[in-house]
Design a protein around this motif. Sequence first.
Motif, PDB file in Angstrom:
ATOM      1  N   SER A  15     -12.009   8.408 -30.588  1.00  0.00           N
ATOM      2  CA  SER A  15     -13.153   8.644 -31.454  1.00  0.00           C
ATOM      3  C   SER A  15     -13.404   7.457 -32.383  1.00  0.00           C
ATOM      4  CB  SER A  15     -12.926   9.914 -32.271  1.00  0.00           C
ATOM      5  OG  SER A  15     -13.948  10.091 -33.210  1.00  0.00           O
ATOM      6  N   ASN A  16     -12.343   6.926 -32.953  1.00  0.00           N
ATOM      7  CA  ASN A  16     -12.474   5.851 -33.938  1.00  0.00           C
ATOM      8  C   ASN A  16     -12.553   4.442 -33.355  1.00  0.00           C
ATOM      9  OD1 ASN A  16     -12.446   7.629 -36.127  1.00  0.00           O
ATOM     10  ND2 ASN A  16     -10.209   7.668 -36.150  1.00  0.00           N
ATOM     11  N   HIS A  17     -12.106   4.267 -32.106  1.00  0.00           N
ATOM     12  CA  HIS A  17     -11.994   2.911 -31.561  1.00  0.00           C
ATOM     13  C   HIS A  17     -12.646   2.753 -30.191  1.00  0.00           C
ATOM     14  CE1 HIS A  17      -9.267   1.847 -34.815  1.00  0.00           C
ATOM     15  NE2 HIS A  17      -8.646   2.980 -34.594  1.00  0.00           N
ATOM     16  N   LYS A  18     -13.510   3.682 -29.794  1.00  0.00           N
ATOM     17  CA  LYS A  18     -14.102   3.562 -28.455  1.00  0.00           C
ATOM     18  C   LYS A  18     -14.987   2.319 -28.339  1.00  0.00           C
ATOM     19  CE  LYS A  18     -17.689   6.890 -29.512  1.00  0.00           C
ATOM     20  NZ  LYS A  18     -18.058   8.275 -29.352  1.00  0.00           N
ATOM     21  N   GLY A  19     -15.598   1.885 -29.424  1.00  0.00           N
ATOM     22  CA  GLY A  19     -16.419   0.673 -29.386  1.00  0.00           C
ATOM     23  C   GLY A  19     -15.605  -0.540 -28.961  1.00  0.00           C
ATOM     24  N   LEU A  20     -14.403  -0.649 -29.456  1.00  0.00           N
ATOM     25  CA  LEU A  20     -13.494  -1.723 -29.095  1.00  0.00           C
ATOM     26  C   LEU A  20     -13.211  -1.673 -27.590  1.00  0.00           C
ATOM     27  CD1 LEU A  20     -10.221  -2.543 -30.936  1.00  0.00           C
ATOM     28  CD2 LEU A  20     -10.118  -1.790 -28.590  1.00  0.00           C
ATOM     29  N   LEU A  21     -12.934  -0.473 -27.080  1.00  0.00           N
ATOM     30  CA  LEU A  21     -12.640  -0.321 -25.655  1.00  0.00           C
ATOM     31  C   LEU A  21     -13.865  -0.643 -24.810  1.00  0.00           C
ATOM     32  CD1 LEU A  21     -10.529   2.975 -25.792  1.00  0.00           C
ATOM     33  CD2 LEU A  21      -9.716   0.611 -25.838  1.00  0.00           C
ATOM     34  N   PHE A  22     -15.043  -0.229 -25.266  1.00  0.00           N
ATOM     35  CA  PHE A  22     -16.275  -0.498 -24.527  1.00  0.00           C
ATOM     36  C   PHE A  22     -16.549  -1.997 -24.439  1.00  0.00           C
ATOM     37  CE2 PHE A  22     -18.054   3.873 -25.883  1.00  0.00           C
ATOM     38  CZ  PHE A  22     -17.396   4.489 -24.834  1.00  0.00           C
ATOM     39  N   LYS A  23     -16.227  -2.738 -25.496  1.00  0.00           N
ATOM     40  CA  LYS A  23     -16.432  -4.186 -25.469  1.00  0.00           C
ATOM     41  C   LYS A  23     -15.593  -4.827 -24.374  1.00  0.00           C
ATOM     42  CE  LYS A  23     -17.419  -4.755 -30.328  1.00  0.00           C
ATOM     43  NZ  LYS A  23     -16.880  -5.244 -31.592  1.00  0.00           N
ATOM     44  N   VAL A  24     -14.344  -4.423 -24.303  1.00  0.00           N
ATOM     45  CA  VAL A  24     -13.462  -4.976 -23.276  1.00  0.00           C
ATOM     46  C   VAL A  24     -13.987  -4.612 -21.892  1.00  0.00           C
ATOM     47  CG1 VAL A  24     -11.121  -4.927 -22.310  1.00  0.00           C
ATOM     48  CG2 VAL A  24     -11.438  -4.980 -24.792  1.00  0.00           C
ATOM     49  N   VAL A  25     -14.349  -3.357 -21.714  1.00  0.00           N
ATOM     50  CA  VAL A  25     -14.861  -2.901 -20.417  1.00  0.00           C
ATOM     51  C   VAL A  25     -16.106  -3.686 -20.029  1.00  0.00           C
ATOM     52  CG1 VAL A  25     -15.962  -0.939 -19.248  1.00  0.00           C
ATOM     53  CG2 VAL A  25     -13.847  -0.590 -20.532  1.00  0.00           C
ATOM     54  N   ILE A  44      -6.235   6.269 -19.581  1.00  0.00           N
ATOM     55  CA  ILE A  44      -4.954   6.773 -19.064  1.00  0.00           C
ATOM     56  C   ILE A  44      -3.799   6.025 -19.718  1.00  0.00           C
ATOM     57  CG2 ILE A  44      -3.493   6.849 -16.995  1.00  0.00           C
ATOM     58  CD1 ILE A  44      -6.144   7.437 -15.413  1.00  0.00           C
ATOM     59  N   GLN A  45      -3.937   4.710 -19.830  1.00  0.00           N
ATOM     60  CA  GLN A  45      -2.873   3.915 -20.453  1.00  0.00           C
ATOM     61  C   GLN A  45      -2.745   4.198 -21.944  1.00  0.00           C
ATOM     62  OE1 GLN A  45      -0.522   2.197 -18.852  1.00  0.00           O
ATOM     63  NE2 GLN A  45      -1.546   3.033 -17.052  1.00  0.00           N
ATOM     64  N   VAL A  46      -3.871   4.404 -22.609  1.00  0.00           N
ATOM     65  CA  VAL A  46      -3.829   4.740 -24.036  1.00  0.00           C
ATOM     66  C   VAL A  46      -3.099   6.072 -24.210  1.00  0.00           C
ATOM     67  CG1 VAL A  46      -5.219   5.422 -26.039  1.00  0.00           C
ATOM     68  CG2 VAL A  46      -5.856   3.398 -24.712  1.00  0.00           C
ATOM     69  N   TRP A  47      -3.445   7.057 -23.377  1.00  0.00           N
ATOM     70  CA  TRP A  47      -2.791   8.375 -23.436  1.00  0.00           C
ATOM     71  C   TRP A  47      -1.282   8.220 -23.267  1.00  0.00           C
ATOM     72  CZ3 TRP A  47      -3.255  13.378 -24.599  1.00  0.00           C
ATOM     73  CH2 TRP A  47      -2.316  14.271 -24.092  1.00  0.00           C
ATOM     74  N   ALA A  48      -0.875   7.446 -22.282  1.00  0.00           N
ATOM     75  CA  ALA A  48       0.551   7.259 -22.011  1.00  0.00           C
ATOM     76  C   ALA A  48       1.255   6.497 -23.130  1.00  0.00           C
ATOM     77  CB  ALA A  48       0.732   6.531 -20.680  1.00  0.00           C
ATOM     78  N   LYS A  54       4.751   2.510 -32.461  1.00  0.00           N
ATOM     79  CA  LYS A  54       5.765   2.454 -33.537  1.00  0.00           C
ATOM     80  C   LYS A  54       5.186   2.031 -34.876  1.00  0.00           C
ATOM     81  CE  LYS A  54       9.157   3.184 -30.591  1.00  0.00           C
ATOM     82  NZ  LYS A  54       9.007   4.481 -29.993  1.00  0.00           N
ATOM     83  N   LYS A  55       3.870   1.915 -34.968  1.00  0.00           N
ATOM     84  CA  LYS A  55       3.183   1.530 -36.204  1.00  0.00           C
ATOM     85  C   LYS A  55       3.618   0.166 -36.724  1.00  0.00           C
ATOM     86  CE  LYS A  55       2.496   6.326 -37.453  1.00  0.00           C
ATOM     87  NZ  LYS A  55       2.709   7.405 -38.373  1.00  0.00           N
ATOM     88  N   GLN A  56       3.995  -0.734 -35.798  1.00  0.00           N
ATOM     89  CA  GLN A  56       4.360  -2.091 -36.192  1.00  0.00           C
ATOM     90  C   GLN A  56       3.144  -3.012 -36.213  1.00  0.00           C
ATOM     91  OE1 GLN A  56       7.428  -2.899 -33.321  1.00  0.00           O
ATOM     92  NE2 GLN A  56       9.024  -2.033 -34.629  1.00  0.00           N
ATOM     93  N   SER A  57       2.012  -2.484 -35.752  1.00  0.00           N
ATOM     94  CA  SER A  57       0.759  -3.231 -35.784  1.00  0.00           C
ATOM     95  C   SER A  57      -0.358  -2.234 -36.064  1.00  0.00           C
ATOM     96  CB  SER A  57       0.523  -3.941 -34.449  1.00  0.00           C
ATOM     97  OG  SER A  57       0.394  -2.992 -33.409  1.00  0.00           O
ATOM     98  N   ALA A  58      -1.542  -2.758 -36.295  1.00  0.00           N
ATOM     99  CA  ALA A  58      -2.692  -1.887 -36.510  1.00  0.00           C
ATOM    100  C   ALA A  58      -3.013  -1.154 -35.208  1.00  0.00           C
ATOM    101  CB  ALA A  58      -3.898  -2.712 -36.942  1.00  0.00           C
ATOM    102  N   ILE A  59      -3.581   0.016 -35.311  1.00  0.00           N
ATOM    103  CA  ILE A  59      -3.953   0.783 -34.125  1.00  0.00           C
ATOM    104  C   ILE A  59      -4.915  -0.025 -33.273  1.00  0.00           C
ATOM    105  CG2 ILE A  59      -5.158   2.854 -33.300  1.00  0.00           C
ATOM    106  CD1 ILE A  59      -4.073   4.275 -35.855  1.00  0.00           C
ATOM    107  N   SER A  60      -5.871  -0.697 -33.900  1.00  0.00           N
ATOM    108  CA  SER A  60      -6.844  -1.482 -33.136  1.00  0.00           C
ATOM    109  C   SER A  60      -6.157  -2.610 -32.365  1.00  0.00           C
ATOM    110  CB  SER A  60      -7.929  -2.039 -34.045  1.00  0.00           C
ATOM    111  OG  SER A  60      -7.368  -2.867 -35.044  1.00  0.00           O
ATOM    112  N   THR A  61      -5.158  -3.234 -32.949  1.00  0.00           N
ATOM    113  CA  THR A  61      -4.404  -4.284 -32.260  1.00  0.00           C
ATOM    114  C   THR A  61      -3.677  -3.699 -31.058  1.00  0.00           C
ATOM    115  OG1 THR A  61      -4.115  -5.480 -34.343  1.00  0.00           O
ATOM    116  CG2 THR A  61      -2.598  -6.037 -32.552  1.00  0.00           C
TER     117      THR A  61
END
Length: 169
Positions: A15-25, A44-48, A54-61
């Motif tokens: 919901s919060n980051h689909k724009g980021l994924l759409f850009k890559v696609v 599928i990979q995001v789900w897995a 581990k919260k060592q980076s930003a979710i967007s990263t």
Amino acid sequence: MTLAAQKEIFENWLSNHKGLLFKVVRAYAFNADDQDDLFQDICIQVWASVPNFKKQSAISTWLYRIALNTTFKWIRKEKKFNKQKDQEHPGHILHDAMTESDDRLDWLYSEIKKLDEVDRSITLLMLDGYSYKEMSEMLGITTSNIGVKINRIKKHLITQSEHYEKQAS
């Protein structure tokens, strides 16, 4: 982690980051069918990956890294099977979420698609405002190499935009 917790996190991330994924696609898949396939593979990979975050980076990263790694795998698979498909496709979630067509944005994506895989990734990350250090960590190349590549990409895009402007007028 419970399945319900994983589902909640996954839905929140999408919901919060689909724009980021759409850009890559959009930068790596060139027709509607391929865009749908790639978006599904990334999801599928995001789900897995949810339980491994581990919260060592930003979710967007984290999501960028997943999207790019999945995309590179997908590209290798597509090249291996050498599929050429460019058919009409009915609207789907990916296309519904994309904004209205803008000639300048379409031009930019067409130019980004002409870049090699690494340069495309750097361009997308640059457009999203990531630092050289963050790009370096995501792509596994040095920050100085990122800087050199960005300068070359900018010069190339400026030259191409001048040609585009001349054609448009």
